[in-house]
Design an enzyme around this catalytic site. Structure first.
Site, PDB file in Angstrom:
ATOM      1  CG  ASN A   1     -10.116 -29.696   2.820  1.00 49.75           C
ATOM      2  OD1 ASN A   1      -9.339 -30.697   1.993  1.00 49.75           O
ATOM      3  ND2 ASN A   1     -10.428 -29.255   3.428  1.00 49.75           N
TER       4      ASN A   1
ATOM      5  CE  LYS B   1     -13.673 -30.462   4.413  1.00 47.80           C
ATOM      6  NZ  LYS B   1     -14.521 -30.289   5.559  1.00 47.80           N
TER       7      LYS B   1
ATOM      8  CG  HIS C   1      -9.663 -27.321   7.829  1.00 51.68           C
ATOM      9  ND1 HIS C   1     -10.388 -28.282   8.315  1.00 51.68           N
ATOM     10  CD2 HIS C   1     -10.289 -27.896   6.465  1.00 51.68           C
ATOM     11  CE1 HIS C   1     -11.882 -28.378   7.522  1.00 51.68           C
ATOM     12  NE2 HIS C   1     -11.436 -27.690   7.198  1.00 51.68           N
TER      13      HIS C   1
ATOM     14  CD  GLU D   1     -12.651 -30.889   8.615  1.00 53.37           C
ATOM     15  OE1 GLU D   1     -12.611 -31.747   7.927  1.00 53.37           O
ATOM     16  OE2 GLU D   1     -13.681 -30.680   8.239  1.00 53.37           O
TER      17      GLU D   1
ATOM     18  CD  GLU E   1     -12.363 -24.025   5.633  1.00 52.57           C
ATOM     19  OE1 GLU E   1     -13.496 -24.439   4.367  1.00 52.57           O
ATOM     20  OE2 GLU E   1     -11.856 -24.504   6.072  1.00 52.57           O
TER      21      GLU E   1
ATOM     22  N   GLY F   1     -19.600 -27.969   6.544  1.00 49.79           N
ATOM     23  CA  GLY F   1     -20.139 -30.074   5.715  1.00 49.79           C
ATOM     24  C   GLY F   1     -21.909 -29.361   6.653  1.00 49.79           C
TER      25      GLY F   1
ATOM     26  CB  SER G   1     -22.016 -24.545   2.932  1.00 51.54           C
ATOM     27  OG  SER G   1     -22.313 -25.865   4.416  1.00 51.54           O
TER      28      SER G   1
HETATM   29  P1  13P Z   1     -18.018 -28.129   3.246  1.00 54.94           P
HETATM   30  O1  13P Z   1     -17.732 -27.432   1.996  1.00 54.94           O
HETATM   31  O2  13P Z   1     -18.131 -29.529   3.137  1.00 54.94           O
HETATM   32  O3  13P Z   1     -18.884 -26.955   3.875  1.00 54.94           O
HETATM   33  O4  13P Z   1     -16.280 -28.045   3.402  1.00 54.94           O
HETATM   34  C1  13P Z   1     -15.460 -26.773   3.859  1.00 54.94           C
HETATM   35  C2  13P Z   1     -14.238 -27.276   4.611  1.00 54.94           C
HETATM   36  O5  13P Z   1     -14.085 -27.165   5.439  1.00 54.94           O
HETATM   37  C3  13P Z   1     -13.290 -26.438   2.872  1.00 54.94           C
HETATM   38  O6  13P Z   1     -11.605 -26.953   3.538  1.00 54.94           O
END
Ligand code: 13P
Length: 260
Positions: free
Chosen positions: A9, A11, A97, A99, A169, A175, A215
């Protein structure tokens, strides 16, 4: 058998030009050392076309989108629909997601509309669910996961559910560099399978792929995939460099190359 699925992803990262250069390099790596797991990249909408072209017809890497709107077309300024994604060669689409939930206020009914729109157009939705740190600390993780599964999937037919992938997740692991432990991930995946068995069927619970996200790195992917409860990974930060994403694909192939 559930085939392992590794999804990157991106982002809100990489312009269309940067994406082209990245994919050329990633594709060459993957072709030189074929992955024995399913690989998907999910760039921003603006880079989907250049990624599709850079992948070419013979790449084993598949295309995914990070979101969609539930209507097919119309006066919805700024939105992108399932037919538009399908036309660009997308096979997967991420929905719900954290976010999107926290920054853009997405709630259960919107998420379910998106899942249904994706399925209606032959896209495979990846439904993201996960608890916050406060929810984990007050012991409500299982309730949160159950509610988010119901919100996203209630009322779907068995046939529709068979095209859905779940991504667990935990919000506190995204992150932050602080991945869930294998035990925490496995416990959550078992909860998800129990809910699917009770609300859909034991067969759906058994066949649905559940990815872990939060992560994930080349260093921890092996231990996560050592459990057969974890069917792959949804990767953020570590998918943005060719080296780390390709290494994750290689390690995943070596750890779990089932069904391919
Ligand atoms: P990270 O791998 O940066 O923690 O992000 C995970 C994520 O949100 C994947 O959709």
């Amino acid at each position: 058998m559930r085939t392992v699925l590794i999804v990157g992803n991106w982002k809100m990262n990489k312009t269309a030009s940067e994406a082209t250069l990245f994919i050329r390099e990633l594709n060459a790596r993957v072709l030189a050392q074929p992955a024995r797991v399913e690989l998907v990249v999910a760039p921003p909408f603006t880079a989907l076309e250049s990624v599709r072209i850079a992948l070419g017809a013979s790449s084993p890497i598949q295309l995914g989108a990070q979101d969609l709107f539930w209507e097919d077309h119309g006066a919805y300024t700024g939105e992108v629909s399932a037919p538009m994604l399908k036309d660009l060669g997308c096979r997967y689409v991420i929905v719900g997601h954290s976010e999107r939930r926290t920054l853009f206020g997405e709630q259960g009914d919107r998420i379910q509309k998106k899942i249904r729109a994706a399925l209606n157009h032959g896209l495979r939705p990846i439904l993201c669910i996960g608890e916050t740190l406060a929810e984990r600390d007050n012991g409500t993780t299982d309730n949160v996961l159950t509610q988010q599964l119901h919100d996203g999937l209630s009322g779907l037919t068995t046939e529709a559910l068979s095209a859905v992938t779940i991504a667990y997740e935990p919000v506190w692991a995204i992150g932050t560099g602080k991945s869930a432990t294998v035990e925490q991930a496995v416990a959550a995946h078992r909860t998800i399978r129990r809910v699917l068995a009770a609300t859909a069927s034991p067969a759906i619970a058994d066949s649905t792929r559940i990815l872990y996200g939060g992560s994930v790195t080349p260093q921890n992917i092996e231990s996560l995939l050592a459990s057969d409860q974890v069917d792959g990974a949804l990767i953020g930060g570590a998918c943005l460099q060719v080296e780390s994403f390709a290494t994750i694909a290689t390690v995943a192939s070596a750890t779990r190359s089932i069904g391919v």
